[in-house]
Design a protein around this motif. Structure first.
Motif, short mmCIF file in Angstrom:
data_model
loop_
_atom_site.label_atom_id
_atom_site.label_comp_id
_atom_site.label_asym_id
_atom_site.label_seq_id
_atom_site.Cartn_x
_atom_site.Cartn_y
_atom_site.Cartn_z
N ILE A 79 -14.66 -10.02 3.15
CA ILE A 79 -14.67 -8.72 2.47
C ILE A 79 -13.57 -8.67 1.42
O ILE A 79 -13.73 -8.12 0.34
N VAL A 128 -4.77 -6.50 -1.06
CA VAL A 128 -5.99 -7.21 -0.68
C VAL A 128 -5.74 -8.72 -0.65
O VAL A 128 -6.19 -9.44 0.24
N ILE A 147 -14.23 -8.26 -2.86
CA ILE A 147 -13.55 -7.28 -3.70
C ILE A 147 -12.75 -7.98 -4.80
O ILE A 147 -12.73 -7.54 -5.95
N HIS A 149 -2.77 -2.46 -5.11
CA HIS A 149 -4.02 -2.68 -4.37
C HIS A 149 -4.42 -4.14 -4.40
O HIS A 149 -4.84 -4.70 -3.39
N PHE A 150 -4.29 -4.74 -5.58
CA PHE A 150 -4.62 -6.16 -5.67
C PHE A 150 -3.71 -6.97 -4.75
O PHE A 150 -4.18 -7.81 -3.98
N ILE A 180 -3.85 -9.59 2.45
CA ILE A 180 -4.71 -9.50 3.64
C ILE A 180 -5.58 -10.75 3.73
O ILE A 180 -5.78 -11.32 4.81
N LEU A 239 0.83 -1.21 0.00
CA LEU A 239 0.00 0.00 0.00
C LEU A 239 0.86 1.25 0.00
O LEU A 239 0.58 2.22 -0.71
#
Lengths: 113, 570, 251
Positions: free
Chosen positions: B146, B117, B150, B113-114, B120, B22
């Motif tokens: 979540i 995520v 996404i 971003h991919f 995570i 990030l």
């Protein structure tokens, strides 16, 4: 007694919104409503064993159970996040299909594929 | 460094990687950004292996690392338990996640971003595997959920948005019921940790009675949605079919199994849990057969694979539920549990491989319809693949899922059948095996014969795809050849305290006969399905009405049915 | 146009509601007394162990701080996902920020809408209120261990302060807090800080999420204040970023 009945009613209204209404925005409302019904239930029942706020100033004793409140803080934030994401998805679905009706969106998607 | 900290490295390293990825986006551009993103992925997906190897000697001796996060008092703090089961689930997660991320470097999705995520999600998998606290399990499942909503939506198709939305609605609603289940458990026991719940329940008359049963069935129902066992599978096919290929392989391979193994810890809390396991096991056996019939009827290649995921998870759940019912301390239970895990692990490998290979193929041919795509092997060659890696890896995956020796699917399915011998579930799984064979003969037809049209714009196959596919294919073959040691390894790690018994015999005349019957039966079913009548029947199955509220009807009926079942037996 | 409501549909809805009611009744109307184990522990030992007077904060950022980490991550993922899906036409995850091929029309549509609806009243009031709201947000954030409040609540107030500044601020750039890039940096840095804070205990031998500040001789409550501040920053920046993106000013 009456509050339990109201909460059960609130929960059922939310669930009816999710299942029985075709509009996806209202389905998301339903999701928020059942989430809040559970949050209120948890905090309400957890406060039955005491009568003071769980902030230990001088002279405070017999506090309510602080654990449900801390848990529900987490649950509320998660609920808000899910709602935000669901609304974003609904927005995209609307832009693609021009309708909020779940059945019509279904039909359009299946016509494409 | 304390041993507890080593355990948490498995959760924190992917998170650290996500934070690095990030920051790379926020602070840098161009090449620097990319390098920092790759550094994040390295921290999140490679460094955990060091930790895993370091932890292996400890869990091999049957020890578990237990404790309370931050060293707080047990009545309110969050406890965790890292044992052989958690180690194995992490093994599953990090293997597939690493291969899938590597694959995503080719066709995408790209970007920090991919990666963030994705990391995570991996971290949530590790946390789910070792939590011993009901509310923490809720949080872990929400993080996992979540992230997957996404990732599904990130393929940017309209169908993917709808699939993601349906999954979100049904899963978020189920999680509210999970919360209600936590409420029920907390108000009867006053505890959230598993040990606290056991102590609290044993002090109550009838273990808390109706409230415990209902809370338990709400929790099981919410997790069953994630596991996608019948009748709660409705969200899965669309979302797995429409997600990006790399994401599909992780979703199918890892994401639907981790909650299942986390759930087994919850079910062991209450004596009535074994009945919940029993019912889940029945549902699993039915799932295995019904889903394979639907899979046979599909025309979209990835949706066909997605239905096979439902079917294979049915195998896992059938064995898992039966193991909980007979008790994991018995010999049969330990074989079943080990078989369930082995099948989950192997399925993650071959289904991940199949999703990646089919993804590469359909991208290259720009055609996903099984009835129309032909000669994909040649198309791939035109696209510059000198050695037909994708075709070979597809064949490896298909042989593995159809349980042909010496691939790994054969080993795990034989173990499962050995454990389930002489029960009606066994015949369901057997029939499902024939269906699997038939539908993979159908799917493999896309590679053979001549292409109907020349590919005008052959897209070169990225190297990342080939490396990821080859890696998984080698794993499929390797774990198949070394099936005996793998079985002993898993049984040792589970450390149930079951009496030592002989391991199931893999290669005997009977198992080989079974394979032969499977191949003949599968070919026969395939030929039947190719006739005009068969074609029409499949079309009816494929175009059966499916609607949104059906998911909720299934969920409410399932939860109520489970509560009734528990009340009746418990 | 609406879809027709069929008998089957009504039957399905009815079935759902009836079965769920059956499940809910015993759960809502149980006469098992509420357990007091956790409450008694918190009342007697909670303040000594955590140093905080607000027991909810003590649980939230002390006893069960791992849940809070998970919750922060849910928020992080939701914010980046929502921005990805809405503001950039959804291709952030697929292509990354700053991609020239993304859908521009939505932006312009939104920006003109915002301009049309603006009035002098809105600009003056929000511009003046913004800093006050920000200060209040930081107060809620930093006094969470003593009074109702904490990182999340304070963070949301800070985010609304940022939105006020963005609505009321003139184009002369008197503050950079309303720029999406700055907020994205703040968010990712505070997420990194949160992870490092959780790991600090490992370095000093106290264990994961151990109270490092207490080991260093500072009051116990210091760690809760620190976490409140980091989480507040992260939430404020994240939600602020999301609102700015929805206002159509992400670039």
């Amino acid at each position: 007694m009456i509050e339990r009945m109201l909460l059960a009613l609130l929960f059922l209204i939310g669930f009816w919104g999710i299942v029985g209404i075709r509009n996806i925005i209202k389905k998301i409302f339903g999701l928020t409503i059942i989430n809040n019904a559970v949050v209120i239930l948890f905090i309400l029942e957890g406060s039955r064993i005491g009568n003071q706020v769980p902030i230990l100033e001088e002279g405070i004793e017999n506090i309510v159970d602080p654990v449900p409140q801390a848990l529900m803080l987490t649950a509320i934030v998660i609920g808000v996040c899910i709602t935000a994401l669901a609304l974003a998805l609904a927005f995209r679905l609307y832009r693609h299909s021009g309708t909020f009706d779940i059945d019509q969106i279904h039909r359009q998607v299946h016509d494409v594929t | 460094m304390l041993p507890e900290d080593t355990v948490f490295a498995l959760v924190v390293l992917p998170l650290l990687g996500a934070a690095i990825a990030l920051s790379s986006k926020a602070f840098f551009t161009g090449k620097r950004k990319r390098n920092l993103e790759y550094l994040g992925a390295f921290v999140g997906l490679v460094l955990p292996w060091v930790v895993m190897i370091q932890l292996l000697p400890l869990v091999l001796t049957g020890q578990a690392i237990e404790g309370i996060i931050g060293g707080w008092h047990e009545s309110v703090g969050i406890s965790f338990r890292f044992d052989g089961l958690a180690w194995l689930v992490n093994l599953l997660g990090f293997t597939i996640a690493g291969a899938a991320w590597l694959y995503s470097l080719g066709p995408g999705p790209h970007g920090p971003h991919f990666t963030a995520v994705f990391l995570i999600q991996t971290s949530a998998l590790a946390a789910t595997a070792m939590t011993a606290d009901l509310f923490n399990l809720f949080v872990c499942l929400e993080v996992m959920g979540i992230a997957s909503y996404i990732l599904i939506a990130s393929s940017e198709k309209q169908g993917a948005f709808l699939a993601s939305f349906s999954y979100l609605m049904v899963s978020a609603t189920a999680m509210v019921f999970f919360l209600l289940g936590i409420y029920g458990i907390y108000r009867t026991t006053g505890a959230l940790t598993y040990t606290g719940i056991i102590n609290g329940l044993s002090g109550l008359p009838d273990h808390g009675g109706v409230v415990t049963y209902i809370s338990l069935s709400l929790i099981v129902g919410a997790v069953a949605i994630r596991v996608a066992v019948m009748p709660l599978y409705g969200w899965l096919p669309d979302s797995h079919a429409l997600a990006p290929h790399a994401v599909s392989s992780v979703l199918s391979g890892v994401l639907i199994k981790t909650p299942l193994f986390a759930l087994s810890r919850v079910l062991l809390l209450v004596p009535a849990g074994m009945y919940a396991g029993q019912l889940m096991g029945y549902a699993g056996a039915i799932t295995a057969l019904v889903a394979v019939i639907i899979a046979l009827s599909q025309s979209d290649a990835k949706r066909l694979l997605a239905y096979h995921t439902v079917s294979q998870i049915g195998y896992v759940v059938a064995a898992w539920g039966a193991a909980l019912y007979v008790g994991t301390h018995t010999l049969q239970g330990s074989i079943l549990m080990a078989g369930a895990f082995l099948h989950a692990l192997y399925h993650a490998m071959f289904k991940g491989l199949l999703f990646l290979s089919i993804g590469t193929t359909t991208d290259c041919a720009s055609q996903r319809n099984v009835y129309q795509l032909r000669g994909a092997a040649r198309l791939l060659k035109q696209a510059g693949e000198r050695i037909p890696i994708t075709t070979i890896t597809f064949v490896v995956g298909a042989l593995a899922i159809s349980a042909i020796p010496p691939f790994n699917g054969f080993a795990s399915k034989t173990t499962l059948s050995y454990g389930l011998k002489d029960s009606w579930q066994y015949s369901m799984l057997y029939a499902a095996g024939i269906g699997t064979m038939a539908s993979f003969i159908k799917l493999s037809r896309i590679y053979w014969s001549k292409p109907e049209q020349q590919n005008r714009f052959p897209v070169p196959v990225p190297n990342a795809n080939k490396i990821a596919q080859t890696f998984l294919a080698i794993l499929c073959l390797g774990t198949g050849i070394f099936a005996g040691p793998m079985y002993r390894f898993v049984v040792t790690l589970f450390a149930f305290g079951a009496p030592n018994g002989p391991a199931p015999v893999l290669y005997s005349t009977q198992t080989l006969m079974n394979t032969l019957i499977l191949i003949t039966g599968g070919t026969a079913v395939f030929l039947l399905a190719s006739t005009r009548i068969g074609h029409n029947i499949l079309k009816i199955i494929r175009e059966r009405p499916r609607d949104f509220q059906g998911l909720f009807v299934a969920f409410s009926l399932g939860v109520t049915g489970l509560s009734g079942w528990l009340l009746f037996w418990g | 146009m609406r879809s027709k409501i069929t008998g089957l549909f009504l039957f399905q809805v009815f079935l759902c509601l009836v079965t769920i009611t059956l499940v809910l009744i015993p759960l809502f109307w149980t006469d098992i007394p509420w357990p007091t184990i956790a409450r008694d522990h918190m009342e007697n030992f909670g303040m000594a162990a955590s140093g905080a007077r607000n027991m909810v904060s003590a649980i939230y950022l002390g006893y069960r701080v791992f849940d809070t980490l998970g919750e922060t991550i849910v928020l992080l993922v939701a914010v980046s996902g929502t921005i990805g899906i809405i503001a950039h036409g959804g291709d952030v995850l697929a292509k990354g920020f700053g991609d020239p091929s993304r859908n521009e029309s939505l932006y312009q549509e939104k920006t003109t809408l915002v301009k049309k609806q603006r009035t002098a009243l809105l600009e003056v009031v929000t511009g003046k209120l913004g800093p006050v709201v920000l200060v209040f947000g930081f107060y809620v954030m930093l006094f969470g261990h003593l009074s109702p409040g904490g990182g999340f609540q304070g963070g949301v107030v800070v985010a609304s302060g940022i939105v006020f500044l963005a609505l009321g601020g003139r184009a002369d750039g008197s503050t950079r807090l309303t720029e999406a890039g700055v907020l994205a940096k703040l968010e990712s840095i505070s997420f990194l800080l949160l992870i490092l804070a959780s790991l600090s205990g490992v370095v000093f031998g106290g264990g994961f999420f151990a109270n490092t500040l207490a080991q260093a001789g500072m009051p116990e409550v210091g760690f809760i204040v620190l976490l409140n501040a980091i989480i507040g920053l992260k939430v404020g920046a994240g939600i602020g970023f999301m609102c700015i993106a929805m206002l159509g000013r992400a670039e």
